[in-house]
Design a protein around this motif. Sequence first.
Motif, short mmCIF file in Angstrom:
data_model
loop_
_atom_site.label_atom_id
_atom_site.label_comp_id
_atom_site.label_asym_id
_atom_site.label_seq_id
_atom_site.Cartn_x
_atom_site.Cartn_y
_atom_site.Cartn_z
N ASP A 130 123.60 34.45 -60.92
CA ASP A 130 122.90 34.65 -62.26
C ASP A 130 121.47 34.43 -62.41
OD1 ASP A 130 122.76 32.12 -62.22
OD2 ASP A 130 124.80 32.06 -63.79
N CYS B 271 121.53 28.77 -60.48
CA CYS B 271 121.76 29.50 -59.24
C CYS B 271 120.64 29.68 -58.22
CB CYS B 271 122.10 30.87 -60.17
SG CYS B 271 121.98 32.42 -58.88
N HIS C 244 127.43 39.26 -58.33
CA HIS C 244 127.13 38.87 -59.53
C HIS C 244 128.23 39.85 -60.62
CE1 HIS C 244 124.67 38.33 -63.29
NE2 HIS C 244 124.83 39.67 -63.56
N TRP D 68 129.26 40.87 -64.25
CA TRP D 68 128.83 41.48 -65.55
C TRP D 68 129.41 42.13 -66.40
CZ3 TRP D 68 128.79 46.71 -66.14
CH2 TRP D 68 129.20 47.57 -65.07
N PRO E 205 133.11 36.52 -65.48
CA PRO E 205 132.76 35.84 -64.09
C PRO E 205 133.53 35.07 -63.43
CG PRO E 205 130.87 35.66 -65.69
CD PRO E 205 132.08 36.36 -66.46
N GLN F 113 126.78 26.91 -63.94
CA GLN F 113 126.93 28.28 -63.44
C GLN F 113 128.27 29.02 -64.00
OE1 GLN F 113 125.41 29.28 -60.44
NE2 GLN F 113 126.71 30.61 -59.13
#
Length: 281
Positions: A151, A156, A176, A178, A233, A256
């Motif tokens: 991210d 990260c 990633h 989203w 995520p 994270q």
Amino acid sequence: MSRTLLFACDLSAENRAAFARAIRLANETGARLDVVHVLDPYLPRRVLHDLEEAVVADIAATLTDIREDYALAEPANLIQTVAGAPYAEIIREAHEREADMIILGAHRKRGQPDLVTGTTLARVLRGAPCPVLSVSHPATQSWQDILVPVDFSLTCRRTLRETLKRFPESRLTLLHAWNIPGERELGSSSDYARWRDREVATLRRHLEQETEQLMGELERVPEVELELEQGDPLDVLLTRLRRQPPQLLALGSRGQLGRQSQITERLLAEPHCDVMLCRSW
């Protein structure tokens, strides 16, 4: 200054895979391997003295057995015992030795995330001054396939930098996940679809620029592939690990993916691969 890997040995059969990985990493990086076993400080002094000699001898014999099993050379090494609370002594030893990495065996209570929080592994992760490896798979080869969830956070960036620096010969997949607002309500709209595609393209460019900037600061960089997947995520990562587990997952220890404690507990309780956790500062 020479590099030092700190392997926390608990003498269990489950710890053998982590020991083998520690030996392999020490050979590949040219680091010294410090092997530490933590003894119960409440044992009588005479018992502690006799037990220390027996433990050191057992670890040395195990090191020889593992080297022969995996056909590994013997790295520079130091085997010692200390007395105290395991997690506190491991963290203290890492500080005093200026260790580059701590290596531990995986959590033994598989499939029980609620039991992870108070373990030595979880406590070391919270206080370690360096990256921590949780090893659960045999060290039959070097890590070639590494997955790094990404991210735009500081955590990260540090995790990606550590991974690029430590494994320049590996293949890195940057994942990633989203969530774009309005997908459920407007997903069938052509105007929304065009806007969404522009947003995803912009996101990809930002991630590529971030990665290129980091890679430009390093002398040797691995092959890197960027994957974008829509969804939560945590769900995206767990699905990816079940479908196509890498050999190593590199993850930040804080901040994270939003729900760090949940994902860390899930990963440690159900290890699909070896895990490297990096601190956020």
